[in-house]
Design a protein around this motif. Structure first.
Motif, short mmCIF file in Angstrom:
data_model
loop_
_atom_site.label_atom_id
_atom_site.label_comp_id
_atom_site.label_asym_id
_atom_site.label_seq_id
_atom_site.Cartn_x
_atom_site.Cartn_y
_atom_site.Cartn_z
N LEU A 189 9.05 -3.48 -5.66
CA LEU A 189 9.02 -4.43 -4.55
C LEU A 189 9.64 -5.77 -4.93
CD1 LEU A 189 5.44 -3.62 -3.21
CD2 LEU A 189 7.59 -3.22 -2.01
N SER A 190 9.36 -6.25 -6.13
CA SER A 190 9.95 -7.52 -6.55
C SER A 190 11.46 -7.41 -6.69
CB SER A 190 9.32 -7.99 -7.86
OG SER A 190 9.57 -7.06 -8.90
N ARG A 191 11.93 -6.23 -7.09
CA ARG A 191 13.38 -6.01 -7.19
C ARG A 191 14.03 -5.98 -5.81
NH1 ARG A 191 13.29 -1.05 -9.09
NH2 ARG A 191 13.59 -0.16 -7.00
N PHE A 203 0.60 1.37 -9.49
CA PHE A 203 0.64 0.07 -8.82
C PHE A 203 1.65 -0.86 -9.49
CE2 PHE A 203 -0.68 -4.14 -7.54
CZ PHE A 203 -0.96 -3.96 -6.20
N VAL A 204 1.68 -0.86 -10.79
CA VAL A 204 2.65 -1.70 -11.50
C VAL A 204 4.07 -1.22 -11.21
CG1 VAL A 204 3.48 -2.36 -13.79
CG2 VAL A 204 1.03 -2.40 -13.28
N ASP A 205 4.27 0.09 -11.16
CA ASP A 205 5.59 0.62 -10.77
C ASP A 205 5.99 0.10 -9.39
OD1 ASP A 205 5.65 2.04 -13.12
OD2 ASP A 205 5.17 3.98 -12.20
N TYR A 232 0.82 -1.21 0.00
CA TYR A 232 0.00 0.00 0.00
C TYR A 232 0.86 1.26 0.00
CZ TYR A 232 -3.41 3.48 1.52
OH TYR A 232 -4.20 4.60 1.61
N HIS A 233 1.82 1.35 0.91
CA HIS A 233 2.61 2.58 1.01
C HIS A 233 3.54 2.74 -0.19
CE1 HIS A 233 1.22 3.93 4.90
NE2 HIS A 233 1.36 2.71 5.38
N THR A 234 4.06 1.65 -0.72
CA THR A 234 4.90 1.76 -1.92
C THR A 234 4.06 2.23 -3.11
OG1 THR A 234 6.26 -0.06 -1.07
CG2 THR A 234 6.54 0.55 -3.38
N PHE A 235 2.86 1.68 -3.22
CA PHE A 235 1.94 2.14 -4.27
C PHE A 235 1.60 3.62 -4.09
CE2 PHE A 235 -2.70 3.03 -4.30
CZ PHE A 235 -2.83 3.36 -5.64
N TYR A 236 1.31 4.03 -2.87
CA TYR A 236 0.94 5.44 -2.62
C TYR A 236 2.10 6.36 -2.99
CZ TYR A 236 -2.00 8.98 -0.35
OH TYR A 236 -2.82 10.05 -0.10
N GLU A 237 3.32 5.93 -2.68
CA GLU A 237 4.48 6.75 -3.02
C GLU A 237 4.62 6.89 -4.54
OE1 GLU A 237 9.27 6.94 -2.08
OE2 GLU A 237 8.22 5.01 -1.96
N ARG A 238 4.41 5.79 -5.28
CA ARG A 238 4.51 5.86 -6.73
C ARG A 238 3.37 6.70 -7.33
NH1 ARG A 238 8.44 3.81 -4.93
NH2 ARG A 238 9.88 2.40 -6.01
#
Length: 605
Positions: free
Chosen positions: A470-472, A463-465, A397-403
């Protein structure tokens, strides 16, 4: 330079000029007070956890002071006299920042031949100039700084720099701020600690000028109350959200909101009062308080935990449904609650866009199955969005929000202004309001493409970003992604920036749950790289059972002492991380029975 030139720039580049420093939206504080009828013991309960910078020594120092006419316990700032927050023998009090708009920027026009005189109502007035000399080791001459103070306040041009991406005229800005007025802060807290009832408490806090606070109150008679404090300006014109002409009288402050007219409550029928830096009054309130209050999500969660979803929406003068019964321990658990109400509220608005992430992933060269699984995990988590350190949902969620922040604002702001916006603006709140109230905003359109993008387009792309990042960083299995891998807290000593002193002096890092949007505040900065390290938190937590003072509890992280060899340097950090507290003993009998060490200071004869 002319007044017309200044006004033209103000109209042409409003974003540039409104990117002034604002409170961190992911910092704040919580407090609440519960009436006796909702307490297991029939006594009021008061809880408080101010959210301040994480560091070592701790910003708070636990104190218990007794002297003729003075007996209080709680915390103070090291070096400050008396108890700042806590209780005495009759009352308890807690604070959060009010967050009112108490700063204005004035555009000043200097005399063409005298840089220390400024235009006002057709004439030039001399400014006050303070010469500061700073002696520097190794130099014969001191460093000299001039502080120029106009009728509105000190000039800050050249002190605060923001790259605005536009040709700004060379005008000075003066800051008017209530914190620069005369204050009685220490006298206020000294009088609060000696107050015996609501009347004497109100009289004491009425002198508190800055920064404005939300005070909650409870006393041994079973009363509870709330009052907002601080100097809040009344403006002749405008709201102060943009710099205003300083060469005319149209935008002057005409006074301050009278203390008697500040928001307050006394024994509300609802039986519970809580604040979390949220807006303290409704739209029908008679004075302008500001427009940059904290997002409501911490307040929403606290209200729901105390009164349920329906009860939390009731006005203070309405009767609360049901008969909840709370203990000191339950109040402490709420202070450590990691429920993210924003994720719950935004989830339905993002649902349609998240259904498109597989298509977006294919076009972006990201594994569609991985994107779909991450979206599923976030959707499931958002139904009960507790931000546990071992959960994948909050990290996604937070990684998506940042992107999404970056995709929304960077293309139109440019790199310089966007970075300044992350540091000094309110990015979390700005994006939240766009999603909720302006989903058709042009902010979501990427100016680099010919087509018009929508909120759904921006959400799917962001979200894809996030999934790619995250996978990296954490591997290809979303089930193994943990919030605590990115969200850690380190209590850093000022000398701990130097290796190997960091290993000796710093305490941590520890994986922690929560964020700036949850009651367990663990705020971070979007501009930090390498995860989401915690920068602000409720370092001190207290729960008071009013009248049965020895049953009260508190904790300060990481410990009471700033001396590395002291056993109390970090002896409370485990309690704090577990959401637990220790006894805050108050009676002479209890203190004497539990005493381990005694230090007696005897005046020289």
């Amino acid at each position: 330079m002319t007044a017309r030139r200044v006004l033209e720039f103000l109209v042409d580049t409003p974003l540039a000029l409104t990117a002034a420093s604002l409170p961190d939206p992911l910092a704040g504080s919580n407090n609440w007070v519960v009436a006796p009828r909702f307490s297991e013991t029939g006594r009021p309960l008061l809880a408080n956890d101010p959210h301040l910078a994480v560091g070592l020594p701790a910003v708070w120092h636990q104190v218990h002071l007794e002297a003729p006419g003075y007996h209080a316990a709680g915390v103070s700032f090291p070096g400050a006299p008396g108890v700042v927050v806590g209780h005495n023998e009759r009352i308890a009090w807690g604070v959060t920042n009010l967050g009112a708009d108490v700063q204005d920027l004035y555009i000043e026009i200097p005399h063409p031949e005298d840089p220390y005189s400024f235009l006002y109502e057709g004439a030039y007035e001399p400014a006050r100039v303070i010469r500061e000399e700073i002696r520097v080791k190794g130099r014969d001459e001191p460093e000299v700084l001039e502080v120029v103070i106009t009728r509105h306040g000190p000039l800050i041009s050249g002190v605060v720099e923001v790259e605005v991406g536009a040709a700004a005229p060379d005008y000075p800005l003066a800051l008017r701020w209530t914190a620069l007025e005369q204050h009685h802060i220490y006298e206020t807290f000294f009088d609060v600690a000696r107050a015996a009832d609501w009347e004497s408490f109100r009289q004491a806090v009425s002198r508190f000028s800055a920064p404005g606070q939300n005070f909650v109150y409870a006393d041994v008679e079973g009363n509870i109350g709330y009052t907002a404090t601080g100097l809040v300006p009344i403006r002749a014109r405008g709201s102060g959200q943009r710099p205003v002409p300083g060469w005319v009288a149209d935008y002057e402050w005409t006074g301050y909101v009278p203390f008697e007219e500040m928001p307050s409550l006394w024994n509300p029928r609802r039986g519970v009062i809580w604040t979390a830096n949220n807006r303290p009054a409704g739209i029908d309130y008679g004075h302008y308080l500001g427009a940059s209050f904290a997002l409501p999500y911490r307040a929403i969660r606290i209200g729901e935990a105390l009164l349920g979803p329906e009860g939390a929406l009731l006005p203070p003068d309405a009767e609360a449904p049901g008969s909840p019964s709370f203990s000191v321990g339950q109040m402490a658990l709420l202070q450590a609650d990691t429920y993210n109400a924003q994720a719950r509220e935004l989830a339905p608005l993002l649902e349609e866009a998240l259904a498109r992430v597989e298509d977006r992933a294919r076009s972006a060269g990201v594994d569609p199955a991985l994107a779909a699984e991450a979206a599923r995990l976030m959707r499931v988590w958002a139904r009960e969005p507790f931000e546990a350190p071992d959960a994948a949902g909050p990290l996604i969620y937070h990684t998506f929000y940042e992107r999404l922040l970056e995709r929304t604002f960077r293309p139109r702001m440019g790199d310089g202004l966007y970075e300044a916006f992350l540091k000094a603006g309110q990015p979390t709140a700005a994006l939240d309001r766009l999603i909720r109230y302006r989903p058709d905003s042009r902010w979501f359109d990427d100016p680099a493409t010919p087509q018009r993008e929508t909120l759904d387009d921006a959400v799917a792309a962001a979200f894809v970003d996030a999934v790619a990042a995250l996978s990296r960083d954490y591997g290809p299995d979303p089930e193994s992604w943990n919030w605590g891998d990115a969200h850690t807290i380190t209590f850093a000593h000022p000398l701990g920036v130097v290796q190997p002193l960091d290993r000796l002096l710093n305490v941590g890092p520890f994986a922690v749950g929560g964020s700036g949007l949850t009651p367990q505040a663990a705020g971070f900065r979007w501009e930090d790289e390498g995860g989401y390290p915690v920068t602000t938190a409720g370092i001190w937590r207290q729960v008071v059972e009013v009248g049965n003072w020895d049953a009260s509890t508190h904790v300060v992280a990481p410990g009471q002492s700033g001396h590395r060899v002291s056993p109390h340097y970090a002896d409370q950090v485990d309690l704090w991380l577990q959401g637990r507290q220790h006894a805050q003993l108050f009676s002479r009998e209890a203190v004497d029975a539990a005493a381990v060490h005694r230090l007696r200071l005897v005046p020289a004869r």
